[in-house]
Design a protein around this motif. Structure first.
Motif, mmCIF file in Angstrom:
data_model
loop_
_atom_site.group_PDB
_atom_site.id
_atom_site.type_symbol
_atom_site.label_atom_id
_atom_site.label_comp_id
_atom_site.label_asym_id
_atom_site.label_seq_id
_atom_site.Cartn_x
_atom_site.Cartn_y
_atom_site.Cartn_z
ATOM 1 N N LEU A 195 0.830 -1.212 0.000
ATOM 2 C CA LEU A 195 0.000 0.000 0.000
ATOM 3 C C LEU A 195 0.863 1.259 0.000
ATOM 4 O O LEU A 195 0.529 2.247 -0.667
ATOM 5 C CB LEU A 195 -0.932 0.000 1.204
ATOM 6 C CG LEU A 195 -2.027 -1.076 1.218
ATOM 7 C CD1 LEU A 195 -2.904 -0.932 2.456
ATOM 8 C CD2 LEU A 195 -2.881 -1.023 -0.045
ATOM 9 N N SER A 222 2.040 1.758 -3.400
ATOM 10 C CA SER A 222 0.899 2.115 -4.261
ATOM 11 C C SER A 222 0.559 3.590 -4.136
ATOM 12 O O SER A 222 0.256 4.262 -5.134
ATOM 13 C CB SER A 222 -0.326 1.270 -3.884
ATOM 14 O OG SER A 222 -0.071 -0.104 -4.044
ATOM 15 N N ARG A 223 0.592 4.122 -2.894
ATOM 16 C CA ARG A 223 0.203 5.522 -2.668
ATOM 17 C C ARG A 223 1.192 6.505 -3.275
ATOM 18 O O ARG A 223 0.824 7.628 -3.615
ATOM 19 C CB ARG A 223 0.067 5.782 -1.168
ATOM 20 C CG ARG A 223 -1.073 5.028 -0.507
ATOM 21 C CD ARG A 223 -1.245 5.447 0.944
ATOM 22 N NE ARG A 223 -2.141 4.543 1.641
ATOM 23 C CZ ARG A 223 -1.771 3.667 2.570
ATOM 24 N NH1 ARG A 223 -0.484 3.600 2.925
ATOM 25 N NH2 ARG A 223 -2.650 2.879 3.142
ATOM 26 N N LEU A 244 6.885 -1.489 -5.681
ATOM 27 C CA LEU A 244 5.848 -2.454 -6.034
ATOM 28 C C LEU A 244 6.461 -3.748 -6.552
ATOM 29 O O LEU A 244 6.056 -4.850 -6.157
ATOM 30 C CB LEU A 244 4.904 -1.856 -7.076
ATOM 31 C CG LEU A 244 3.953 -0.765 -6.567
ATOM 32 C CD1 LEU A 244 3.317 -0.028 -7.732
ATOM 33 C CD2 LEU A 244 2.880 -1.376 -5.663
ATOM 34 N N ARG A 247 -3.795 -10.199 -10.624
ATOM 35 C CA ARG A 247 -4.824 -9.279 -10.126
ATOM 36 C C ARG A 247 -6.131 -9.601 -10.820
ATOM 37 O O ARG A 247 -6.227 -9.585 -12.031
ATOM 38 C CB ARG A 247 -4.406 -7.832 -10.412
ATOM 39 C CG ARG A 247 -5.304 -6.789 -9.727
ATOM 40 C CD ARG A 247 -6.609 -6.506 -10.468
ATOM 41 N NE ARG A 247 -6.402 -5.836 -11.738
ATOM 42 C CZ ARG A 247 -7.211 -5.958 -12.781
ATOM 43 N NH1 ARG A 247 -8.278 -6.769 -12.739
ATOM 44 N NH2 ARG A 247 -6.949 -5.305 -13.902
ATOM 45 N N ALA A 252 2.154 -4.006 -11.310
ATOM 46 C CA ALA A 252 2.769 -2.807 -10.730
ATOM 47 C C ALA A 252 2.436 -1.574 -11.551
ATOM 48 O O ALA A 252 2.121 -0.515 -10.994
ATOM 49 C CB ALA A 252 4.283 -2.996 -10.643
ATOM 50 N N THR A 265 -1.161 -0.653 -11.002
ATOM 51 C CA THR A 265 -1.319 -0.090 -9.659
ATOM 52 C C THR A 265 -0.813 1.345 -9.617
ATOM 53 O O THR A 265 -1.450 2.232 -9.028
ATOM 54 C CB THR A 265 -0.567 -0.947 -8.632
ATOM 55 O OG1 THR A 265 -1.071 -2.288 -8.679
ATOM 56 C CG2 THR A 265 -0.735 -0.387 -7.227
ATOM 57 N N ARG A 266 0.318 1.589 -10.235
ATOM 58 C CA ARG A 266 0.874 2.946 -10.256
ATOM 59 C C ARG A 266 -0.058 3.902 -10.993
ATOM 60 O O ARG A 266 -0.179 5.075 -10.628
ATOM 61 C CB ARG A 266 2.258 2.949 -10.901
ATOM 62 C CG ARG A 266 2.933 4.313 -10.830
ATOM 63 C CD ARG A 266 4.381 4.251 -11.266
ATOM 64 N NE ARG A 266 4.536 3.911 -12.674
ATOM 65 C CZ ARG A 266 5.659 4.083 -13.361
ATOM 66 N NH1 ARG A 266 6.747 4.558 -12.745
ATOM 67 N NH2 ARG A 266 5.742 3.743 -14.616
ATOM 68 N N ILE A 274 -2.934 5.531 -8.704
ATOM 69 C CA ILE A 274 -2.431 6.130 -7.471
ATOM 70 C C ILE A 274 -3.516 6.932 -6.745
ATOM 71 O O ILE A 274 -3.554 6.975 -5.514
ATOM 72 C CB ILE A 274 -1.193 7.017 -7.773
ATOM 73 C CG1 ILE A 274 -0.555 7.496 -6.471
ATOM 74 C CG2 ILE A 274 -1.564 8.195 -8.678
ATOM 75 C CD1 ILE A 274 0.774 8.208 -6.700
ATOM 76 N N ALA A 314 -5.394 4.568 -4.656
ATOM 77 C CA ALA A 314 -4.611 3.969 -3.580
ATOM 78 C C ALA A 314 -4.598 4.823 -2.321
ATOM 79 O O ALA A 314 -4.448 4.298 -1.218
ATOM 80 C CB ALA A 314 -3.188 3.716 -4.061
#
Length: 315
Positions: free
Chosen positions: A184, A187-188, A195, A205, A229, A232-233, A236, A239
């Motif tokens: 996390l 991710s933030r 990641l 995922r 990754a 996920t990025r 943001i 996240a």
């Protein structure tokens, strides 16, 4: 100074505390403000001259007001259905500043608000008042209209549900939490290297259609550390609303803007890597998810002095 003037002075001094109680019980800044206003009206109609502890008495009134509101809700408060709504004005009928409510929710704990929403009204009242504000059970009994012993059972049952029924030993939860915390955190900040360091090479995922709403091009399944990754990025903004929670007894996360559940991340951890992430947004599936907190909140106020005996006139 007459009784009304004394009451006004005590109420002004207690307003912030009363709003804190109401927000934790109701999960809405608007409803909390309404509850505090109703507390004032009920207090004005009562005989406050015989009250020995005005702050505790006002807390008791607020608890009863909030419980009545929880029981009479015709529908749940509006849920955030799309992250694009987060920068928009509050929905019709909500007058509080969304930014102010977000700060208030985050200070309470986004995950706590989500978990509290899984409790029944009386359980929520007993848990919030006793475990978060150290209100004695004899006072809670007046609010929930049950015996002190029954009020204690309500709080105990709520506490067990808040703990989420962890399915793995505490040592295993600690290891899982360290990995999910790292995921996390990366991710933030959009930390691609961070990641990649925490995702297993063959991580997958998965997401249901509800979790992918507003993302037409997003596939239901993404495989491989780099692909997960990078996705996920790219998310943001989402996240920053993710918080650690117990999901079906293991460490995962909830995404809860302003404390309102958007979806759940069920995260599988093997060793020191995340091996799978299931994003659940379907309301039917969310209803079957068992949520909890890794750390159960405790009262900020000591009850070592024992219960406070209070009159409860006319409210």
């Amino acid at each position: 100074m007459n009784d009304q003037a004394r009451l006004a002075e005590h109420f002004a001094r207690s307003r912030g505390h009363l709003r804190g109680v109401a927000f934790r019980m109701l999960g809405s800044a608007d409803e909390a403000d309404d509850a505090v206003q109703e507390t004032w009206l009920r207090a004005c109609r009562a005989d406050s001259g015989s009250v020995e502890n005005p702050a505790a008495w006002l807390t008791t009134i607020t608890g009863r007001v909030c419980l009545d509101m929880l029981r009479s809700r015709g529908r749940r408060r509006e849920d955030v259905t799309d992250l694009t709504e987060l920068d928009m004005p509050a929905p019709h009928g909500e007058t509080s500043d969304p930014a102010e409510e977000a700060v208030l929710a985050d200070s309470v704990g986004l995950a706590l608000l989500v978990v509290l929403d899984t409790l029944g009204p009386a359980e929520r009242a007993a848990f919030v008042l006793h475990d978060l504000f150290a209100v004695p059970f004899d006072e809670i009994a007046v609010i929930v209209r049950r015996s002190p012993a029954a009020a204690k059972k309500l709080a105990s049952r709520a506490r067990s549900r808040v703990r989420g029924g962890a399915g793995v030993p505490s040592s295993g939860l600690a290891r899982q939490r360290a990995v999910v915390d790292a995921f996390l955190a990366a991710s933030r900040t959009g930390d691609l290297d961070g990641l990649l360091a925490v995702l297993a090479p063959d991580v997958v995922r998965r997401a249901d259609p509800f979790a992918l709403r507003g993302q037409a091009a997003a596939p239901a399944q993404v495989r491989g550390a780099r692909a997960v990754a990078e996705e996920t990025r790219a998310n943001i903004r989402m996240a920053r609303f993710a918080r650690i929670a117990l999901v079906n007894g293991s460490v995962g996360a909830v995404v809860a803007p302003r404390g309102r559940l958007l979806f759940v991340l069920e995260i599988a951890v093997t060793g020191d890597r995340v091996t799978s992430i299931d994003v659940i947004g379907d309301p039917a599936r969310l209803a079957g998810v068992r949520l909890g907190l890794p750390d159960v909140p405790s009262a900020a106020v000591s009850t070592a002095s024992g219960p406070r005996r209070l009159p409860f006139p006319g409210v």
